[in-house]
Write an enzyme that holds these catalytic residues in place. Sequence first.
Site, PDB file in Angstrom:
ATOM      1  N   GLU A 115      66.754   4.500   3.107  1.00 11.61           N
ATOM      2  CA  GLU A 115      65.459   5.050   3.551  1.00 11.61           C
ATOM      3  C   GLU A 115      65.141   4.740   4.851  1.00 11.61           C
ATOM      4  O   GLU A 115      65.711   3.830   5.580  1.00 11.61           O
ATOM      5  CB  GLU A 115      64.290   4.495   2.393  1.00 11.61           C
ATOM      6  CG  GLU A 115      64.587   4.927   1.234  1.00 11.61           C
ATOM      7  CD  GLU A 115      63.388   4.378   0.064  1.00 11.61           C
ATOM      8  OE1 GLU A 115      62.525   3.677   0.358  1.00 11.61           O
ATOM      9  OE2 GLU A 115      63.641   4.611  -1.081  1.00 11.61           O
ATOM     10  N   HIS A 241      52.879   8.779   3.700  1.00 11.36           N
ATOM     11  CA  HIS A 241      54.140   8.995   3.130  1.00 11.36           C
ATOM     12  C   HIS A 241      54.537  10.389   3.946  1.00 11.36           C
ATOM     13  O   HIS A 241      53.708  11.518   3.856  1.00 11.36           O
ATOM     14  CB  HIS A 241      54.331   9.288   1.850  1.00 11.36           C
ATOM     15  CG  HIS A 241      55.748   9.191   1.509  1.00 11.36           C
ATOM     16  ND1 HIS A 241      56.675  10.115   1.891  1.00 11.36           N
ATOM     17  CD2 HIS A 241      56.573   8.080   0.900  1.00 11.36           C
ATOM     18  CE1 HIS A 241      57.989   9.740   1.298  1.00 11.36           C
ATOM     19  NE2 HIS A 241      57.786   8.527   0.943  1.00 11.36           N
ATOM     20  N   ARG A 288      58.318   5.526   8.678  1.00  9.45           N
ATOM     21  CA  ARG A 288      57.237   6.318   8.052  1.00  9.45           C
ATOM     22  C   ARG A 288      56.159   6.624   9.324  1.00  9.45           C
ATOM     23  O   ARG A 288      55.796   7.726   9.038  1.00  9.45           O
ATOM     24  CB  ARG A 288      56.632   5.640   7.068  1.00  9.45           C
ATOM     25  CG  ARG A 288      57.179   6.246   5.603  1.00  9.45           C
ATOM     26  CD  ARG A 288      56.473   5.402   4.853  1.00  9.45           C
ATOM     27  NE  ARG A 288      57.637   5.459   3.757  1.00  9.45           N
ATOM     28  CZ  ARG A 288      57.564   4.931   2.593  1.00  9.45           C
ATOM     29  NH1 ARG A 288      56.522   4.311   2.178  1.00  9.45           N
ATOM     30  NH2 ARG A 288      58.617   5.100   1.511  1.00  9.45           N
ATOM     31  N   HIS A 349      49.577   7.145   1.092  1.00  9.96           N
ATOM     32  CA  HIS A 349      50.344   6.501   0.200  1.00  9.96           C
ATOM     33  C   HIS A 349      50.299   5.156  -0.115  1.00  9.96           C
ATOM     34  O   HIS A 349      50.206   4.618  -1.189  1.00  9.96           O
ATOM     35  CB  HIS A 349      51.749   6.942   0.914  1.00  9.96           C
ATOM     36  CG  HIS A 349      53.109   6.426  -0.039  1.00  9.96           C
ATOM     37  ND1 HIS A 349      53.358   7.187  -1.180  1.00  9.96           N
ATOM     38  CD2 HIS A 349      54.047   5.324   0.131  1.00  9.96           C
ATOM     39  CE1 HIS A 349      54.202   6.577  -1.562  1.00  9.96           C
ATOM     40  NE2 HIS A 349      54.814   5.780  -1.069  1.00  9.96           N
ATOM     41  N   ARG A 384      54.320  -0.679   6.429  1.00  9.35           N
ATOM     42  CA  ARG A 384      55.192  -1.154   5.694  1.00  9.35           C
ATOM     43  C   ARG A 384      56.493  -0.465   5.705  1.00  9.35           C
ATOM     44  O   ARG A 384      56.643   0.570   5.631  1.00  9.35           O
ATOM     45  CB  ARG A 384      54.727  -1.005   4.041  1.00  9.35           C
ATOM     46  CG  ARG A 384      55.779  -1.358   2.910  1.00  9.35           C
ATOM     47  CD  ARG A 384      55.158  -1.199   1.755  1.00  9.35           C
ATOM     48  NE  ARG A 384      54.633   0.039   1.222  1.00  9.35           N
ATOM     49  CZ  ARG A 384      55.365   0.810   0.575  1.00  9.35           C
ATOM     50  NH1 ARG A 384      56.693   0.411   0.009  1.00  9.35           N
ATOM     51  NH2 ARG A 384      55.074   2.236   0.299  1.00  9.35           N
TER      52      ARG A 384
HETATM   53  P1  FAD Z   1      49.451  -0.725  -9.499  1.00 14.98           P
HETATM   54  O1  FAD Z   1      50.915  -0.497  -9.783  1.00 14.98           O
HETATM   55  O2  FAD Z   1      49.023   0.291  -8.894  1.00 14.98           O
HETATM   56  O3  FAD Z   1      48.885  -1.292 -10.741  1.00 14.98           O
HETATM   57  C1  FAD Z   1      47.549  -1.559 -10.505  1.00 14.98           C
HETATM   58  C2  FAD Z   1      46.817  -1.674 -11.891  1.00 14.98           C
HETATM   59  O4  FAD Z   1      45.495  -1.841 -11.809  1.00 14.98           O
HETATM   60  C3  FAD Z   1      46.971  -0.473 -12.756  1.00 14.98           C
HETATM   61  O5  FAD Z   1      47.227  -0.855 -13.954  1.00 14.98           O
HETATM   62  C4  FAD Z   1      45.313  -0.020 -12.702  1.00 14.98           C
HETATM   63  O6  FAD Z   1      45.040   0.795 -13.464  1.00 14.98           O
HETATM   64  C5  FAD Z   1      44.674  -1.281 -12.606  1.00 14.98           C
HETATM   65  N1  FAD Z   1      43.208  -1.265 -12.228  1.00 14.98           N
HETATM   66  C6  FAD Z   1      42.868  -0.948 -10.890  1.00 14.98           C
HETATM   67  N2  FAD Z   1      41.440  -1.150 -10.890  1.00 14.98           N
HETATM   68  C7  FAD Z   1      41.395  -1.723 -11.920  1.00 14.98           C
HETATM   69  C8  FAD Z   1      39.974  -2.005 -12.479  1.00 14.98           C
HETATM   70  N3  FAD Z   1      38.791  -2.075 -11.891  1.00 14.98           N
HETATM   71  N4  FAD Z   1      39.928  -2.475 -13.898  1.00 14.98           N
HETATM   72  C9  FAD Z   1      41.130  -2.854 -14.444  1.00 14.98           C
HETATM   73  N5  FAD Z   1      42.228  -2.669 -14.142  1.00 14.98           N
HETATM   74  C10 FAD Z   1      42.197  -1.820 -12.935  1.00 14.98           C
HETATM   75  N6  FAD Z   1      57.221   1.022  -3.446  1.00 14.98           N
HETATM   76  C11 FAD Z   1      58.319   0.737  -3.398  1.00 14.98           C
HETATM   77  O7  FAD Z   1      58.675  -0.468  -3.155  1.00 14.98           O
HETATM   78  N7  FAD Z   1      59.193   1.507  -3.796  1.00 14.98           N
HETATM   79  C12 FAD Z   1      59.113   2.752  -4.212  1.00 14.98           C
HETATM   80  O8  FAD Z   1      60.226   3.491  -4.118  1.00 14.98           O
HETATM   81  C13 FAD Z   1      58.046   3.318  -4.111  1.00 14.98           C
HETATM   82  N8  FAD Z   1      57.588   4.770  -4.393  1.00 14.98           N
HETATM   83  C14 FAD Z   1      56.345   4.936  -4.482  1.00 14.98           C
HETATM   84  C15 FAD Z   1      56.221   6.465  -5.196  1.00 14.98           C
HETATM   85  C16 FAD Z   1      54.902   6.653  -5.175  1.00 14.98           C
HETATM   86  C17 FAD Z   1      54.612   8.067  -5.729  1.00 14.98           C
HETATM   87  C18 FAD Z   1      53.629   6.040  -5.009  1.00 14.98           C
HETATM   88  C19 FAD Z   1      52.121   6.234  -5.308  1.00 14.98           C
HETATM   89  C20 FAD Z   1      53.907   4.478  -4.661  1.00 14.98           C
HETATM   90  C21 FAD Z   1      55.336   4.169  -4.300  1.00 14.98           C
HETATM   91  N9  FAD Z   1      55.417   2.798  -3.898  1.00 14.98           N
HETATM   92  C22 FAD Z   1      56.867   2.228  -3.720  1.00 14.98           C
HETATM   93  C23 FAD Z   1      54.415   2.068  -3.976  1.00 14.98           C
HETATM   94  C24 FAD Z   1      54.447   0.777  -4.925  1.00 14.98           C
HETATM   95  O9  FAD Z   1      54.587   1.697  -6.207  1.00 14.98           O
HETATM   96  C25 FAD Z   1      53.262   0.171  -4.979  1.00 14.98           C
HETATM   97  O10 FAD Z   1      52.628  -0.200  -3.757  1.00 14.98           O
HETATM   98  C26 FAD Z   1      53.326  -0.811  -6.292  1.00 14.98           C
HETATM   99  O11 FAD Z   1      53.636  -0.260  -7.445  1.00 14.98           O
HETATM  100  C27 FAD Z   1      51.979  -1.469  -6.379  1.00 14.98           C
HETATM  101  O12 FAD Z   1      51.972  -2.562  -7.614  1.00 14.98           O
HETATM  102  P2  FAD Z   1      50.726  -3.205  -8.134  1.00 14.98           P
HETATM  103  O13 FAD Z   1      51.121  -3.846  -9.225  1.00 14.98           O
HETATM  104  O14 FAD Z   1      50.153  -3.864  -7.096  1.00 14.98           O
HETATM  105  O15 FAD Z   1      49.506  -2.018  -8.466  1.00 14.98           O
HETATM  106  C1  SIN Z   2      59.821   6.732  -1.543  1.00 16.29           C
HETATM  107  O1  SIN Z   2      60.750   6.847  -2.372  1.00 16.29           O
HETATM  108  O2  SIN Z   2      59.981   7.502  -0.825  1.00 16.29           O
HETATM  109  C2  SIN Z   2      58.752   5.694  -1.484  1.00 16.29           C
HETATM  110  C3  SIN Z   2      59.367   4.494  -1.171  1.00 16.29           C
HETATM  111  C4  SIN Z   2      58.370   3.783  -0.868  1.00 16.29           C
HETATM  112  O3  SIN Z   2      56.799   4.033  -0.892  1.00 16.29           O
HETATM  113  O4  SIN Z   2      58.435   2.695  -0.657  1.00 16.29           O
END
Ligand code: FAD
Ligand code: SIN
Length: 518
Positions: A115, A241, A288, A349, A384
Amino acid sequence: MIKTDILVIGSGAAGLSFALKVAQNDSSLRVTVATKVDRSESNTKYAQGGIAVVVDESDSFESHVQDTLTAGAGICDESIVRMVVEEAPERLKELVEWGARFDITHAGELDLGKEGGHGKNRIVHHKDVTGLEIEQKLLIQIGETRNIRILDHHFAIDLITEHHLNMELVPDKRTCYGAYILDVKSGAIEPILSKITMLACGGLGQVYAHTTNPLVATGDGIAMAYRAQAKIWEIEYIQFHPTALYFPEESPSFLISEAVRGEGAYLITKSGERFMSKYDNRLELASRDIVAKAIDNELKISGDNCVYLDCKHLNIEDFKNHFPNIYEKCLSIGINIEVNEIPVVPAVHYSCGGVAVDSNGQTSITNLFSSGECSRTGLHGANRLASNSLLEALVYSNRSYLAAKQVLDKIEILESVPCWNEEGTITPRERVIISHNRKELQAIMSDYVGIVKSNDRLKRAHKRVYGLYQEVEELYEKSKVSVQLCELRNLITASHLIITQSLKQEKNQGVFYNSDLV
Ligand code: FAD
Ligand code: SIN
């Protein structure tokens, strides 16, 4: 009133992996996970590209560290970067032990994708649905762990600290005792009291009109922490993104993974010109911030709505094998990547900053930890590096678990706290004002606080968001709380923080670009 040893808010990679570690380590502990919609809904579920981990002999920790520092534009905390990169293989091993499957080559090695900003192939992935695989396997483990209780459709409104308890307020000294939680189905608001609270609420992409983030990403964790007076850092570094699918009928935007460019896809204009050589010698695999800004510039020059990702020269069988989800999605809207280019635009993103934590995930509030996208660790700096986010969540949830273990025995759960005070509030007759305000906020942020900012636009955004803030606070004072109203309040808080921090910036770095600065 629920009492629990550990309260986890959020069920993405950060929240679930923390809950699992704590509960599996000590079966006498009661762990409660509150999550605002269905337990699987999160940014994690949609992660495509994968997790950056050094596993190949030709790669090195040093190389991953340097790539992260370069992407971060000089403001990463180098000691944190080293720590996260070096702990990555152990966290990957643990995910595999929990059942997560990652793609393997014919030779039986992990298949490593590439990437933007990475000098090496080091992205471990499950097809193009890595996040879904992780989320599902964590939930299966949780289902088998008896001392974890998940409360779906439970929305955290506010953290409980001294100011709810009529306790003496000492400047800069706060303790978290749990949170007020709205049971969305019954409408009841109850305090959940805990020894340790883990804030794992994910991102804030919904602040903007065009984002890859699902509807739950409304910055609740950051806003709750801010109201409780936790330190919030580097929130002005909002990452776009470069390649979200341009399909205006659909929101949130579907992502076309950066790994597609890692496989060799080209970015071209409508007239077929490959343009990245004008911006960076790493071409489509520059970091990015550079690719997103380049696309933004091309669109401003041409006046077109999108640029295109050309995959026609790639091996179609390899493509379908690595990116089945993207292939099918494109096909479903009439784009056959063998003959058609994919229309793409940048979309919001990721939030690089958030609730400031130390190297163990401890926030500036005692007994409040934070992990994942809502936190600011120092890993990402001003931009990032791709696929460093899931990694950060896993590393920090593990470190938070180790730190929490040391202090749990010394913490007493509060006996009681005041009930949520709804006196004098009424259920608003209509919610249309709330949804209109949300759209208006998203439009302000997209128009004035986008990839390229200016002082005039930021000042205008500041004024407009302040107007919305006043209106919504007035409504909040007199209304029974609802998820819609709380989310709107949180989106306004997150926007306010992004704008005020942006106005204070003195130079352009990473994803932050103000055309009035150098
Ligand atoms: P999240 O996975 O967003 O979980 C947050 C949780 O908190 C959810 O369950 C939500 O419902 C809950 N929540 C929020 N507010 C409240 C509230 N007030 N009360 C109760 N619950 C609440 N990162 C990578 O490293 N590699 C990748 O390939 C990648 N691809 C991505 C592709 C997409 C389309 C997106 C959107 C992001 C991507 N990212 C990637 C970024 C990565 O997915 C996220 O940064 C990471 O998953 C965040 O994890 P988290 O547990 O912090 O938050
Ligand atoms: C992607 O697959 O391009 C997302 C990867 C990331 O957000 O780290």
